[in-house]
Design a protein around this motif. Structure first.
Motif, PDB file in Angstrom:
ATOM      1  N   ASN A  50     -10.042  -4.001  -1.882  1.00  0.00           N
ATOM      2  CA  ASN A  50      -9.830  -4.139  -0.255  1.00  0.00           C
ATOM      3  C   ASN A  50     -10.608  -4.002   0.637  1.00  0.00           C
ATOM      4  N   THR A  51     -11.442  -2.978   0.545  1.00  0.00           N
ATOM      5  CA  THR A  51     -12.532  -2.469   1.302  1.00  0.00           C
ATOM      6  C   THR A  51     -13.659  -3.583   1.524  1.00  0.00           C
TER       7      THR A  51
ATOM      8  N   GLY B 282      -8.607  -8.387  -6.508  1.00  0.00           N
ATOM      9  CA  GLY B 282      -7.662  -7.368  -5.975  1.00  0.00           C
ATOM     10  C   GLY B 282      -6.195  -7.979  -6.381  1.00  0.00           C
ATOM     11  N   SER B 283      -6.030  -9.134  -6.225  1.00  0.00           N
ATOM     12  CA  SER B 283      -4.529  -9.726  -6.253  1.00  0.00           C
ATOM     13  C   SER B 283      -4.336  -9.634  -7.834  1.00  0.00           C
TER      14      SER B 283
ATOM     15  N   VAL C 180     -10.735 -10.968  -2.695  1.00  0.00           N
ATOM     16  CA  VAL C 180      -8.964 -10.997  -2.766  1.00  0.00           C
ATOM     17  C   VAL C 180      -8.419 -11.432  -3.985  1.00  0.00           C
TER      18      VAL C 180
ATOM     19  N   SER D 114      -6.249  -9.064   6.387  1.00  0.00           N
ATOM     20  CA  SER D 114      -5.234  -8.206   6.019  1.00  0.00           C
ATOM     21  C   SER D 114      -4.028  -8.972   5.458  1.00  0.00           C
TER      22      SER D 114
ATOM     23  N   TYR E  13      -9.411   4.190   2.814  1.00  0.00           N
ATOM     24  CA  TYR E  13      -8.476   3.487   2.035  1.00  0.00           C
ATOM     25  C   TYR E  13      -8.120   4.459   0.555  1.00  0.00           C
TER      26      TYR E  13
ATOM     27  N   LEU F 240      -4.974 -10.623   2.052  1.00  0.00           N
ATOM     28  CA  LEU F 240      -4.856  -9.513   0.944  1.00  0.00           C
ATOM     29  C   LEU F 240      -3.494  -9.217   0.408  1.00  0.00           C
TER      30      LEU F 240
ATOM     31  N   SER G 233      -1.615 -10.581  -3.039  1.00  0.00           N
ATOM     32  CA  SER G 233      -1.266  -9.553  -3.932  1.00  0.00           C
ATOM     33  C   SER G 233       0.284  -9.568  -4.459  1.00  0.00           C
TER      34      SER G 233
ATOM     35  N   ARG H 267      -3.697  -1.830   7.484  1.00  0.00           N
ATOM     36  CA  ARG H 267      -4.897  -2.352   7.042  1.00  0.00           C
ATOM     37  C   ARG H 267      -5.936  -2.949   8.142  1.00  0.00           C
TER      38      ARG H 267
END
Length: 458
Positions: free
Chosen positions: A385-386, A275-276, A272, A400, A189, A403, A407, A173
């Motif tokens: 993530n992006t 996404g997580s 973060v 990264s 991604y 992230l 997750s 990443r």
């Protein structure tokens, strides 16, 4: 997008850069690409190189994609190829099933915690050295696993295997952040999702086929062989993407201090968390769906495999739609918002179905809800993530690491709650998924949307 090569970092392919003129970008793509970066980062004008011929550019892009995709897919392969061998390991090492399952937990914990160490180190020493060191240790640990005479030794080296293998996840990443920017990184991604998303689908099948010709030791030998090949390719062909002038200097504690500065950035933290928690909903599906689909709704193993594969195709396919069609045309935050609405709606529908609000649900209705949930994650996961990585340039390794670790930890902590009421109901699975998606929506609305006026990230 931009990249840079370090001449003394070993064999390398010259780094390539391309720039999309702002005059040709749509307003939405310009908004997506204008995320803040570190004020101490060099400007694109100072680090860009002359764009190469199109053929050379495609060659480098393909190589980087394949290498980083392989590095990202190797740890899931190490986890999932091993699953069909668990009964064999239990018999061969004369250990209880619960103890053997700890070998999976140890590997997962290693992959989560290792990223917190490797990510900041890659910001200080560059990407190649920590990556090569991690890959070498991964191969050695995997070989020891193949010879392990006891479950205790196997568990210990599975932990080391996960710690070392995390280098591939976190640095891949970070390398992508070094090479790409804005909409180009979002597209990359989505492509990376295609490669890494296939790994969990085919890994158990590969593991089962290996067991037809050998025993559980053979799975570790296959992992060691793949790890060795990737190590050689990285050493020979993957150039250094973080030049010395962009690395962290000073004491080592200052390098790890970048994590504190990232967490203090509420927008970064919002992406973060978004996404997580969505990844936790995905992890809940993976851990609970075999029991829900087969034991509760009576599907055969073959039907379950078909539905699992269909859902995997859904998330990968939507991810490709996002990268090939939406990115550059639609603002990334709008894409993320739509994805969150879809996953939350699907989760709410599953709660209503499993609680019997519309009467006893059949397998088709449950399968449809799970498909919409999984496919919509193809919008949420790569985009979140992006957007998080676009908040920083100098601390891409640390970003990264946060992230990846968050997750894994949220997924591992929340997914067991799906079985809290036993194996006779699917309600806990749906409730956990709805709770995760609602928290993700709150993080996005409360931290990301409100903080978008922030000009600079850490």
């Amino acid at each position: 997008m931009e990249s840079a090569a370090v001449p003394d970092a070993g064999p390398s392919i010259p780094a390539q850069t391309t720039a999309t003129p702002t005059t040709s970008a749509s307003p939405s793509s310009a908004s997506s690409a204008s995320s803040p970066s570190s004020p101490s980062s060099p400007s694109s004008a100072s680090t860009s190189l002359t764009p190469p011929a199109p053929a050379a550019q495609r060659h480098v892009s393909l190589l980087v994609t394949l290498v980083l995709g392989g590095l990202t897919a190797l740890p899931p392969l190490s986890m999932d190829m091993y699953l069909p061998a668990l009964p064999q390991v239990t018999d061969a090492l004369h250990a209880p099933a619960a103890t053997v399952q700890l070998t999976l937990t140890a590997c997962l914990a290693g992959m989560a915690l290792g990223q917190l160490v490797v990510g900041p180190l890659s910001d200080r020493w560059g990407r190649r050295r920590p990556l090569l060191a991690g890959m070498v240790v991964y191969v050695l640990a995997t070989v020891v696993c193949a010879f392990a005479p006891s479950v205790e030794l196997l568990t210990g080296f599975r932990l080391l295997q996960g710690l070392a293998g995390s280098a591939g996840i976190v640095i891949s990443r970070a390398v992508a952040r070094d090479l790409y920017d804005g909409v180009e990184m979002a597209r990359f991604y989505s492509t990376l999702l295609l490669i890494s998303g296939v790994a969990p689908i085919i890994a158990p099948t590969i593991g089962g086929q290996i067991l037809r010709f050998t025993d559980w030791h053979g799975i570790f030998w296959v992992c060691a062989t793949v790890g060795t090949l990737l190590t050689v390719v990285v050493w020979r062909r993957l150039h250094e993407t973080l030049p010395p002038e962009r690395r962290h200097t000073g004491e080592l504690r200052d390098t790890f201090g970048s994590m504190r500065r990232l967490i203090a950035d509420r927008v970064f933290t919002g992406y973060v968390l978004t996404g997580s928690f969505c990844f936790a909903a995905l992890f809940t599906y993976v851990s609970a769906s075999p029991f829900v689909v087969q034991d509760i709704y009576g599907a055969s193993p073959q039907t379950f495999s078909l539905l699992f594969g269909l859902n995997s195709v859904g998330i990968v396919g939507v991810g490709q739609l996002n990268g090939k069609v939406l990115v550059g045309r639609v603002d990334m935050d709008k894409v993320l918002a739509v994805g969150l609405v879809l996953v939350t709606s699907a989760s709410a529908a599953l709660v209503l179905l499993t609680t019997g609000v519309f009467g006893p649900p059949g397998l088709p209705a449950i399968a449809a809800g799970l498909f919409v949930l999984m496919a919509s994650l193809g919008l949420v996961l790569p985009t979140s993530n992006t957007r998080a990585l676009l908040r920083t340039k100098r601390a891409a390794g640390s970003a990264s690491a946060l992230l990846g670790t968050s997750s894994f930890l949220f997924g591992a902590a929340l997914s067991p709650l799906a079985g809290i009421a036993g194996d006779g109901t699917a309600v806990p699975m749906a409730v956990v998924q709805l709770s995760c998606t609602l928290i993700a929506c709150a993080a996005f609305a409360g931290l990301c949307v409100r903080g978008r006026r922030t000009v600079e990230g850490p």
